[in-house]
Design a protein around this motif. Structure first.
Motif, PDB file in Angstrom:
ATOM      1  N   THR A   1       0.876  -1.175   0.000  1.00  0.00           N
ATOM      2  CA  THR A   1       0.000   0.000   0.000  1.00  0.00           C
ATOM      3  C   THR A   1       0.922   1.237   0.000  1.00  0.00           C
ATOM      4  O   THR A   1       2.146   1.101   0.168  1.00  0.00           O
ATOM      5  CB  THR A   1      -0.855   0.031   1.277  1.00  0.00           C
ATOM      6  N   PRO A   2       0.342   2.434  -0.147  1.00  0.00           N
ATOM      7  CA  PRO A   2       1.189   3.632  -0.030  1.00  0.00           C
ATOM      8  C   PRO A   2       1.940   3.679   1.306  1.00  0.00           C
ATOM      9  O   PRO A   2       3.096   4.120   1.352  1.00  0.00           O
ATOM     10  CB  PRO A   2       0.183   4.784  -0.137  1.00  0.00           C
ATOM     11  N   LEU A   3       1.309   3.180   2.380  1.00  0.00           N
ATOM     12  CA  LEU A   3       1.991   3.191   3.681  1.00  0.00           C
ATOM     13  C   LEU A   3       3.178   2.227   3.690  1.00  0.00           C
ATOM     14  O   LEU A   3       4.263   2.565   4.196  1.00  0.00           O
ATOM     15  CB  LEU A   3       0.999   2.833   4.796  1.00  0.00           C
ATOM     16  N   THR A   4       2.975   1.023   3.127  1.00  0.00           N
ATOM     17  CA  THR A   4       4.094   0.064   3.060  1.00  0.00           C
ATOM     18  C   THR A   4       5.288   0.718   2.375  1.00  0.00           C
ATOM     19  O   THR A   4       6.433   0.625   2.838  1.00  0.00           O
ATOM     20  CB  THR A   4       3.719  -1.192   2.219  1.00  0.00           C
TER      21      THR A   4
ATOM     22  N   SER B   1       3.659  -9.156  -3.959  1.00  0.00           N
ATOM     23  CA  SER B   1       2.734  -9.364  -5.086  1.00  0.00           C
ATOM     24  C   SER B   1       2.335  -8.041  -5.736  1.00  0.00           C
ATOM     25  O   SER B   1       1.292  -7.964  -6.408  1.00  0.00           O
ATOM     26  CB  SER B   1       1.489 -10.130  -4.615  1.00  0.00           C
ATOM     27  N   GLY B   2       3.141  -7.002  -5.520  1.00  0.00           N
ATOM     28  CA  GLY B   2       2.889  -5.725  -6.196  1.00  0.00           C
ATOM     29  C   GLY B   2       1.925  -4.834  -5.444  1.00  0.00           C
ATOM     30  O   GLY B   2       1.672  -5.025  -4.248  1.00  0.00           O
ATOM     31  N   GLY B   3       1.382  -3.863  -6.169  1.00  0.00           N
ATOM     32  CA  GLY B   3       0.461  -2.918  -5.537  1.00  0.00           C
ATOM     33  C   GLY B   3      -0.789  -3.622  -5.052  1.00  0.00           C
ATOM     34  O   GLY B   3      -1.318  -4.506  -5.736  1.00  0.00           O
TER      35      GLY B   3
ATOM     36  N   ARG C   1      -1.513   7.646  -4.890  1.00  0.00           N
ATOM     37  CA  ARG C   1      -0.058   7.757  -5.097  1.00  0.00           C
ATOM     38  C   ARG C   1       0.485   6.583  -5.897  1.00  0.00           C
ATOM     39  O   ARG C   1      -0.058   5.486  -5.850  1.00  0.00           O
ATOM     40  CB  ARG C   1       0.669   7.760  -3.745  1.00  0.00           C
ATOM     41  N   LEU C   2       1.611   6.841  -6.593  1.00  0.00           N
ATOM     42  CA  LEU C   2       2.404   5.790  -7.233  1.00  0.00           C
ATOM     43  C   LEU C   2       3.802   5.829  -6.601  1.00  0.00           C
ATOM     44  O   LEU C   2       4.810   5.861  -7.303  1.00  0.00           O
ATOM     45  CB  LEU C   2       2.487   6.032  -8.744  1.00  0.00           C
ATOM     46  N   ASN C   3       3.847   5.865  -5.265  1.00  0.00           N
ATOM     47  CA  ASN C   3       5.126   6.159  -4.600  1.00  0.00           C
ATOM     48  C   ASN C   3       6.144   5.023  -4.684  1.00  0.00           C
ATOM     49  O   ASN C   3       7.297   5.210  -4.296  1.00  0.00           O
ATOM     50  CB  ASN C   3       4.924   6.613  -3.142  1.00  0.00           C
ATOM     51  N   VAL C   4       5.744   3.867  -5.246  1.00  0.00           N
ATOM     52  CA  VAL C   4       6.738   2.795  -5.383  1.00  0.00           C
ATOM     53  C   VAL C   4       7.835   3.193  -6.381  1.00  0.00           C
ATOM     54  O   VAL C   4       8.957   2.693  -6.317  1.00  0.00           O
ATOM     55  CB  VAL C   4       6.062   1.465  -5.787  1.00  0.00           C
ATOM     56  N   LEU C   5       7.498   4.126  -7.276  1.00  0.00           N
ATOM     57  CA  LEU C   5       8.524   4.594  -8.228  1.00  0.00           C
ATOM     58  C   LEU C   5       9.642   5.311  -7.482  1.00  0.00           C
ATOM     59  O   LEU C   5      10.827   5.205  -7.844  1.00  0.00           O
ATOM     60  CB  LEU C   5       7.891   5.507  -9.283  1.00  0.00           C
TER      61      LEU C   5
END
Ligand SMILES: CC(C)(COP(=O)(O)OP(=O)(O)OC[C@H]1O[C@@H](n2cnc3c(N)ncnc32)[C@H](O)[C@@H]1OP(=O)(O)O)[C@@H](O)C(=O)NCCC(=O)NCCSC(=O)CCC(=O)c1ccccc1C(=O)O
Length: 274
Positions: A39-42, A74-76, A94-98
């Motif tokens: 998630t965005p928090l993770t 397992s992704g988003g 958000r797409l904060n994993v980028l």
């Protein structure tokens, strides 16, 4: 000698575990009920943990992994995917994993993905951007974007293609098939495959080998590998490390000291190397 270690918490988080054993830090996604989907928090917590690792001079190598033995990631988390990104408690998509991908790539310390079970979708990209991947024999790799209405055209496409080749990368994305650990090893997607019960032991042994090496040499090498691929950003990273090395020299210190002492610098004593 067994390389199983006792991990001591560095900081408590909600969705990750962040621990340390000597010079090794371990960041572990702790959402096994959804195969460690983020998630965005993770992601925000992983970014903070990475930042702590960067700033702690006693940490030399970072393991990225997932809890439970059935999944790396397992992704988003599709259950919190909203209009324009993944939605956290603040309701902002958000797409904060980028940001996390860029951080893994630029942190001047080796990051080792320790993969058991699924490394799928955005979780697969996370292991791709790590410097090394040690996989358990139950690991399974793949992209799902075109199945679930997503894609990663950044490192997830171009860097993947650098690793496995253009044809294979296009196959991985266009077919969304899953590949076992041996297939991943055969295509150069992972560095080593071991039985699940040896995964941490082997990863830790690799980390201990890395910790015995010159940290500045490792730092220069990581930024050199990146520089070839990352354009101006890669050159900036490599050049920043050159500046760091220069700052450590007497020659550079003469410039700073002369300024502070309000005198002309005397660089005449420094050799003009061939
Ligand atoms: C991984 C599977 C193939 C495993 O299958 P299986 O072993 O049968 O387990 P399941 O029963 O399916 O799963 C158990 C349990 O976990 C839940 N779950 C699994 N994955 C997710 C997930 N990603 N999100 C939410 N929940 C998940 C599953 O629903 C089950 O729950 P129950 O309550 O027990 O039913 C299989 O699980 C699978 O295919 N999972 C989905 C993989 C996937 O498609 N992931 C998302 C890909 S898109 C992505 O990651 C975006 C990345 C990203 O952020 C990004 C990057 C670059 C640019 C843009 C973006 C962007 O943000 O979009």
């Amino acid at each position: 000698m067994s390389e199983q270690l006792t991990w001591t918490p560095i900081k408590e988080f909600q969705e990750i575990l962040f621990t340390q054993a000597g010079g090794i830090a371990k960041i572990s996604i702790n959402r096994p009920q959804v195969h460690n989907a983020f998630t965005p928090l993770t992601v925000q917590e992983m970014i903070e943990a990475m930042d702590i690792c960067r700033n702690r001079t006693d940490i030399g190598v970072i393991i990225l992994t997932g809890e439970g033995g059935k999944a790396f990631c397992s992704g988003g988390d599709q259950s919190v995917r909203g209009h324009g990104g993944y939605v956290g408690a603040d309701t902002v998509p958000r797409l904060n994993v980028l940001d996390l991908q860029k951080q893994i790539r630029s942190i001047p310390k080796p990051v080792v993905a320790m993969v058991a079970g699924w490394a799928i979708g955005g979780g697969h990209v996370l292991h791709v951007v790590c410097d090394l991947t040690v996989a358990a024999d139950n690991a399974r790799f793949g992209q799902t974007g075109p199945n679930v209405g997503s894609f990663d055209g950044g490192f997830g496409a171009s860097y993947l293609a650098r690793i496995v080749g253009q044809k294979k990368a296009r196959e991985i994305w266009f077919l969304c098939d899953q590949y076992d650990a041996q297939e991943a090893l055969d295509m150069g997607l992972v560095n080593k495959v071991v039985p699940l019960d040896k995964l941490e032991e082997t990863t830790v042994a690799w980390c201990h080998k890395i910790l015995q090496k010159s940290p500045l040499a490792l730092r220069m090498l990581k930024s050199s590998f990146n520089a070839e691929l990352d354009g101006q950003a890669g050159i900036q990273e490599l050049a920043g490390n050159a500046t760091l090395l220069y700052y450590l020299s007497e020659e550079a210190k003469e410039g700073k000291n002369a300024f502070l002492e309000k005198r002309q610098p005397d660089f005449s004593k420094f050799p003009k190397f061939p």
